[in-house]
Design a protein around this motif. Structure first.
Motif, short mmCIF file in Angstrom:
data_model
loop_
_atom_site.label_atom_id
_atom_site.label_comp_id
_atom_site.label_asym_id
_atom_site.label_seq_id
_atom_site.Cartn_x
_atom_site.Cartn_y
_atom_site.Cartn_z
N HIS A 242 0.83 -1.21 0.00
CA HIS A 242 0.00 0.00 0.00
C HIS A 242 0.86 1.26 0.00
O HIS A 242 0.46 2.30 -0.54
CB HIS A 242 -0.95 -0.01 1.20
CG HIS A 242 -0.29 0.23 2.52
ND1 HIS A 242 0.30 -0.79 3.25
CD2 HIS A 242 -0.10 1.37 3.24
CE1 HIS A 242 0.80 -0.30 4.37
NE2 HIS A 242 0.59 1.00 4.40
N GLU A 243 2.08 1.18 0.59
CA GLU A 243 2.99 2.33 0.56
C GLU A 243 3.53 2.56 -0.84
O GLU A 243 3.69 3.70 -1.28
CB GLU A 243 4.16 2.09 1.53
CG GLU A 243 3.74 2.03 2.99
CD GLU A 243 4.87 1.63 3.91
OE1 GLU A 243 4.89 2.06 5.06
OE2 GLU A 243 5.76 0.86 3.46
N ARG A 244 3.79 1.48 -1.55
CA ARG A 244 4.29 1.61 -2.92
C ARG A 244 3.23 2.24 -3.83
O ARG A 244 3.54 3.07 -4.68
CB ARG A 244 4.73 0.25 -3.46
CG ARG A 244 5.44 0.33 -4.79
CD ARG A 244 6.01 -1.02 -5.18
NE ARG A 244 7.09 -1.42 -4.29
CZ ARG A 244 8.34 -0.99 -4.40
NH1 ARG A 244 8.66 -0.12 -5.36
NH2 ARG A 244 9.27 -1.42 -3.58
N ILE A 245 1.97 1.83 -3.62
CA ILE A 245 0.89 2.43 -4.41
C ILE A 245 0.79 3.92 -4.14
O ILE A 245 0.65 4.75 -5.06
CB ILE A 245 -0.45 1.72 -4.09
CG1 ILE A 245 -0.42 0.27 -4.60
CG2 ILE A 245 -1.62 2.47 -4.72
CD1 ILE A 245 -1.61 -0.55 -4.16
N LEU A 246 0.88 4.30 -2.85
CA LEU A 246 0.80 5.71 -2.48
C LEU A 246 1.97 6.49 -3.06
O LEU A 246 1.79 7.59 -3.59
CB LEU A 246 0.78 5.85 -0.95
CG LEU A 246 0.76 7.27 -0.40
CD1 LEU A 246 -0.48 8.01 -0.86
CD2 LEU A 246 0.84 7.26 1.13
N THR A 247 3.17 5.91 -2.99
CA THR A 247 4.35 6.57 -3.55
C THR A 247 4.19 6.79 -5.05
O THR A 247 4.51 7.86 -5.57
CB THR A 247 5.61 5.73 -3.27
OG1 THR A 247 5.76 5.55 -1.87
CG2 THR A 247 6.85 6.44 -3.81
#
Length: 536
Positions: A242-247
């Motif tokens: 989910h952090e990669r998607i946000l980034t």
């Protein structure tokens, strides 16, 4: 950590913790790997703990953990009744370019070497550490591997049989800042292995500990995926899905792979995402990982657009000696859509002033070695001021940087001819020219992400841009020389050898000088690691 560490006499004993079972396939993969490589589960688990700390600390390579030793390393101690357990510092250095197999072997040898010192009292270790003024406090982190006994019937003493009670699932006292324990039950049909993460409540919130657990599981999955075993440690990531998607959303990345990497900034940031903790730039004892480099690049970029009203397409000159500041400055100009115009400190001040006036540059970047050349004649900004900048980059900052209009047809840099036949002429190179050149080098395998490229050319030559931009767009390591370092052959050869340089580009006359020097010194073997040699 969520809070700063407080003095010991004010700390509480309370903990926040998490314990979770590993997937059975992961557990079997872990045990099979240990058996196949003749390494104990403890040693393999310790190697994983080091790698986890390496990732959590953004690339810290000198790591130390407290581990307990049974301290029965001699045969005559095996049958004695008593508590011989000792707490020992296990300190090692990680080479980010190593694979798990190479690093696990290193940890195994380290564990063997420590056994002979396991009798040394903890009090003496702490006293020695204080005497040597060591900054390595190994009592902050702990690793352990607990294996449940398969046979409880053998536990007897003087005809008295003892029953084994299961250990408490979670410790109630925070003995360390944080500790990670593998718990292995070989008799279990399912959930044979679990992970226990215990952290001091003075330092951590429960949510942070939960996230740490998720990151460790992600690391575990990558390490024992059969397709990832040969990858370098820097390739591993603990960024959650989910952090990669946000980034990606914040950086305005498109999902279409054909639309990615169309500018210098796009390709550089793509490499940061791929391996943030790989070393990007090395200069003597200084170094920056890809992630650290991006941080400073973004800091400088924000300073430029906030304070000088620079827009995409504006020309920005840079007067810098070979340094980390040179790299930070050039990439900052690239990600804000500016046109990079390098100025050589070797040129007389009159020529430098003439070039700035001809380009109508909005700003000139300088650093500590060049910030007194122009005095107050031009608008300048010292790159080195952002090195000590502690400002946090907000989501709004990232959104602003990601929405600067830059296309492949934007001018990336301009370089001036020598002017030997008249007035120096400006040559413009677009982003698509550089990215196409990088692609052609990749197809020829002249440059690979595993390479270390030594930066030789001065900023007055085209190779300067290729050395810097192409190297960092392709994900390789850039080896810098100190100012005038290419004129010191002994220093140059030392850097080529010690930094494992694999790509070298130089003019024929310089190569001839190097070869003559090596023949005189009888050191021709020092170039054997070179993979690509370019000259012309």
């Amino acid at each position: 950590m969520d809070r700063y560490r407080i003095v010991n006499d004010q700390r509480s004993p309370y903990t926040v913790h998490i314990e979770f079972a590993l997937d059975d396939n992961l557990s079997r993969s872990f045990l099979s790997y240990a058996s196949a490589h003749e390494i104990t589960p403890f040693q393999l688990g310790l190697a994983m703990f080091y790698i986890f700390m390496f990732k959590l600390t953004n690339g810290t390579t000198d790591l130390c953990a407290a581990c307990t030793s049974a301290n029965r390393y001699r045969a005559e101690l095996q049958e004695l009744v008593g508590m011989f357990v000792a707490t020992l510092p296990y300190r090692t250095k990680i080479n980010p370019y190593n694979s798990l197999e190479q690093f696990a072997e290193q940890v195994r040898e380290k564990c063997f070497s420590i056994i002979e010192h396991s009798h040394y009292p903890l009090q003496h270790i702490l006293a020695d550490s204080q005497h040597l003024q060591s900054t390595m406090n190994f009592l902050e982190n702990e690793f352990d591997f607990v294996t449940h006994s398969l046979d409880t019937n053998k536990l007897n003493l003087c005809n008295s049989k003892f029953e084994v009670n299961p250990t408490q699932s979670i410790d109630d006292v925070a003995k360390f800042d944080w500790s990670l324990t593998f718990v292995y039950d070989p008799s279990a049909l399912h959930d044979m292995m679990s992970i226990r993460l215990i952290c001091s409540q003075d330092l951590f919130d429960q949510n942070t500990v939960d996230i740490l657990g998720s990151r460790f599981v992600l690391l575990f999955q990558q390490l024992f995926d059969s397709n990832s075993l040969s990858h370098s440690l820097y390739d591993l990531s603990i960024i959650l899905p989910h952090e990669r998607i946000l980034t990606d959303q914040l950086m305005n990345k498109k999902t279409d792979s054909h639309s990615q990497g169309v500018t210098v900034g796009d390709l550089f940031q793509q490499q940061v995402e791929n391996h943030p903790q790989k070393l990007a730039v090395l200069l003597d004892e200084q170094s920056l990982t890809y992630n650290e480099l991006l941080f400073y690049v973004q800091q400088l970029a924000l300073q430029i657009i906030n304070n000088y009203d620079i827009k995409s397409g504006d020309i920005i000159c840079q007067l810098a000696e070979r340094s980390l500041s040179m790299i930070i400055g050039s990439l900052s100009i690239a990600i804000i859509g500016g046109v990079y115009c390098p100025l050589s400190p070797e040129n007389p001040e009159q020529r430098l002033a003439s070039l700035i006036e001809r380009t109508q540059a909005r700003l000139t970047l300088v650093h500590s070695l060049t910030n007194r050349i122009f005095q107050n004649n031009f608008i300048t900004y010292d790159i080195d001021t952002i090195i000590n900048c502690n400002d946090k980059i907000t989501n709004d900052d990232l959104y602003r940087l990601s929405n600067i209009p830059i296309t492949p047809d934007n001018i990336s840099y301009i370089v001036f001819t020598s002017g030997s036949t008249g007035v120096p002429k400006a040559v413009q190179v677009r982003h698509r020219n550089l990215t196409a050149y990088m692609q052609s080098l990749g197809e020829q395998t002249a440059f690979k992400k595993s390479d270390n490229v030594i930066q030789m050319a001065t900023c007055s030559f085209d190779n300067h841009f290729q050395d810097i931009f192409v190297t960092l767009m392709i994900g390789a390591g850039l080896i810098m020389l100190h100012p005038h370092g290419n004129k010191d052959l002994t220093y140059f050869i030392h850097q080529v050898m010690n930094k494992d340089v694999t790509v070298l580009e130089a003019v024929p006359s310089y190569l001839d000088t190097i070869c003559q020097h090596l023949e005189i010194q009888n050191e021709t073997e020092c170039l054997k690691k070179l993979r690509t040699l370019s000259s012309g």
